[in-house]
Each structure stands twice: as C-alpha cells, then as structure tokens.
Write an enzyme that holds these catalytic residues in place. Sequence first.
Site, mmCIF file in Angstrom:
data_model
loop_
_atom_site.group_PDB
_atom_site.id
_atom_site.type_symbol
_atom_site.label_atom_id
_atom_site.label_comp_id
_atom_site.label_asym_id
_atom_site.label_seq_id
_atom_site.Cartn_x
_atom_site.Cartn_y
_atom_site.Cartn_z
ATOM 1 N N ASP A 82 0.770 -0.956 -0.059
ATOM 2 C CA ASP A 82 0.008 0.107 0.074
ATOM 3 C C ASP A 82 1.073 1.114 0.064
ATOM 4 O O ASP A 82 0.652 2.114 0.839
ATOM 5 C CB ASP A 82 -0.888 0.070 1.214
ATOM 6 C CG ASP A 82 -2.037 0.992 1.050
ATOM 7 O OD1 ASP A 82 -2.892 0.890 2.107
ATOM 8 O OD2 ASP A 82 -2.081 1.596 0.012
ATOM 9 N N ARG B 128 -0.293 8.911 1.044
ATOM 10 C CA ARG B 128 -1.244 9.089 2.144
ATOM 11 C C ARG B 128 -0.686 8.186 3.282
ATOM 12 O O ARG B 128 -0.828 8.513 4.399
ATOM 13 C CB ARG B 128 -2.615 8.571 1.936
ATOM 14 C CG ARG B 128 -2.657 7.175 1.775
ATOM 15 C CD ARG B 128 -4.243 6.788 1.405
ATOM 16 N NE ARG B 128 -4.219 5.573 0.668
ATOM 17 C CZ ARG B 128 -4.022 5.277 -0.456
ATOM 18 N NH1 ARG B 128 -4.005 6.198 -1.565
ATOM 19 N NH2 ARG B 128 -4.034 4.060 -0.821
ATOM 20 N N ASN B 129 0.276 7.279 2.874
ATOM 21 C CA ASN B 129 0.828 6.254 4.192
ATOM 22 C C ASN B 129 1.962 6.665 4.323
ATOM 23 O O ASN B 129 2.922 5.867 4.986
ATOM 24 C CB ASN B 129 0.812 4.887 3.435
ATOM 25 C CG ASN B 129 -0.515 4.459 3.487
ATOM 26 O OD1 ASN B 129 -1.678 4.825 4.283
ATOM 27 N ND2 ASN B 129 -0.801 3.557 2.432
ATOM 28 N N ASP C 181 2.426 2.994 8.467
ATOM 29 C CA ASP C 181 1.194 2.180 8.274
ATOM 30 C C ASP C 181 1.098 0.778 7.509
ATOM 31 O O ASP C 181 0.681 0.738 6.323
ATOM 32 C CB ASP C 181 0.061 3.009 7.581
ATOM 33 C CG ASP C 181 -1.560 2.830 7.995
ATOM 34 O OD1 ASP C 181 -2.169 3.768 7.466
ATOM 35 O OD2 ASP C 181 -1.569 2.056 8.820
#
Length: 325
Positions: A167, A171-172, A188
């Site tokens: 992922d 955003r992470n 994350d």
Amino acid sequence: TPFLSGSGGVSSISPLYDWSQINDIIHIIPRNKITVKRMIGKGAFGEVYYGLLADVARQQTPLPVAIKMLPSLCSEQSKSEFFVEAVLLSKLRHPNIVKFLGISVDENSLYLLLELMEGGDLKSFVRECRINGEVPSKVSIYDLLNLCIDVAKGCEYLEQNRFIHRDIAARNCLLSEKGPNRVAKIADFGMTKNVFRTNYYRKNGKAMVPVKWMPPEAFHDGVFTTKTDVWGFGIVLWEVFTLGRIPYPGKSNNEVMTFVAKGGRLDKPDQCSQETYSLMFECWMDKPEDRPNFRNITEELIQIQKSSDLSQETIINGKSSRDYN
Ligand SMILES: CN1CCN(c2ccc(C(=O)Nc3n[nH]c4c3C=[N+](C(=O)[C@H](O)c3ccccc3)C4)cc2)CC1
C-alpha cells in the site's frame, strides 16, 4: 492479559508464545509508563495520539511518541492480524521507516507505540504547498525530489528484507516535520487497513484494495511482489509532483482498471521534468520484470537531483519558476 483472552482471534496466536517470549520479539510496555496527551490525527485508520513514554533507556525526560489506539471492540481477526504485523514490524529498522516502539495492552484497549512524526502525512503536506495566490510555495523541486528519495530508500530497505508493503501511497507516508529538515518515512503497514478508508475499493466482494495505486497483475490476479510496490511508488512520484492530486482524475476505480489494463497511464505532471516522468513511467511497465527495482529508482532520483541545480527554483502555483519567464 485479559484483553487477549477473547475467544479465537489472538488467543489462537498466544499458545505459540508464552508472553515472556513474545516480549523478546515485541516490546510490551507497561501502561503506567505511558501518558496520553492529545489527539494528533484522526482518520479511518483509527485515532493517533501524542503521548509521552517514561523511563526510556533510563532517560530522565520522557520520550514523545505517537500512540495508535486499536479500538477494543475491533474484531478478533484484526487483533491477530495486528500481532502478526507487530512481530514483523518490530524487526524493521531504517531511517525511512516509522519506528515501531512496542505495544501496551490492558483489559479494554490495545496501544501501538510508534515514532512521533510531527509533520503529518505526505499527501496533505504537498497539498498544503500549493500556493494561494500571493507567495511562492515553500518547497522547491529539489525539496520534492528529496521527499521521493526518502520514500525510495525506505522501499529499498523493504525490498532487501523481502517485505512487500502492498500500500505504498503518499497518504501512508509521514513527515518528521514540515520545516526544511523534514524526513519522509513509510508508515501504516496494513495494521489498521480499514475498510472505510476512501481510497479502497471492494473488488467483487473481496478485501478492499487501493486500485489506483495497483498494477494490473495485482488487481486482476491478486499477485503481489516487490514490483507491486514499485508501481505504487511511481504513483507516489506523480502525487508529489502534482502536489497531491488524486490519480486518474474523474475516473472511477472500475474505469481505472479497464484504462490501465489497456495500457492507459497518468500524464506528465506540469512542473515535473521529462526524466522524472520517464522514471515514473518505467514503474508502470505492464510486465513486472520490466519495472526498475528500488535500488535503480533511488540511484536515478539522486542523479536527477544532482543533474540540475534545482535548489534555486521554487514552485509557483504548481509550476516551476522556469515556466514563468
Ligand atoms: C497542521 N498540521 C495538521 C496535521 N498534523 C499532524 C497530523 C497527523 C500526525 C500523525 O499522525 N503523526 C504520526 N506520528 N507517528 C505516527 C503518526 C501516525 N501513525 C500511524 O501509524 C497512522 O496510521 C498513519 C500512518 C500514515 C499516515 C497517516 C497516519 C504513526 C502528526 C501531525 C500536523 C499539523
């Protein structure tokens, strides 16, 4: 520890370890050493608090930390997922990976203690860099490349350790600070991948997947390798150089799957150089083996940064100052 006494779920792990053993793998922190101060971040991933951890390495001053609270009512499944991730995470040590400090468990809550990153997530940061008219934004192309190099180094470490993040997205990633000495780190690790997060999509009843960050072999055949993360990193390059746009503007997840499977790709962001664009384009080669690995990517980004002295250049209104004169 009562919190883990739930039926099924985590207790299915605990027979493997008596807790003293797991303490060697994951640092179990007594709750009375932790002071929760205030909430710093809130999203579908749960709540993150700023807190203090006492007696770290016999220091007098407590260590500021980030505390991620796993709701006590979370499912047994996510509890056991969490522990598997925590065991894996506690092995990862790198300057561009958010440090996992340990866990704290009591009868009704599970705390994850992580390195405190005060700059917030990378996507929000680059969006804040768009100017609102009067002053040139506070970051230059050089700064944007620095952020991408940080993330690439973190990914290179994961690649070396055969760890697939699955992922990789702006955003992470988190920033140590917003100021000029900011360092970007990957965070994350799916611990709290939450079905309510907007960028995820339920594909024919399966788990929620971030389609816009995934290569065809992942969203079609569920094949995940380090080259899956390479594709995602290419999207991060695009997110950073568009100062935080959503990929494939206006396209639904379904439309993106069709578009990408037919060879469609994201356009070059305005103020991104041709060589930076060809690097992100290589990350999106159809065949995983044709994509670069993270060693190549890091080297290439460092070359691009060296090749032209970008430190003078500021971004104005999402374009490099070169576009203005
Ligand atoms: C004006 N701005 C507003 C935003 N603000 C913030 C907003 C959020 C944060 C924040 O969550 N910091 C974190 N430090 N460590 C971890 C964090 C999150 N973690 C997690 O593991 C979270 O799951 C996570 C992971 C990746 C990205 C986001 C959240 C671990 C800090 C400052 C600064 C000032």
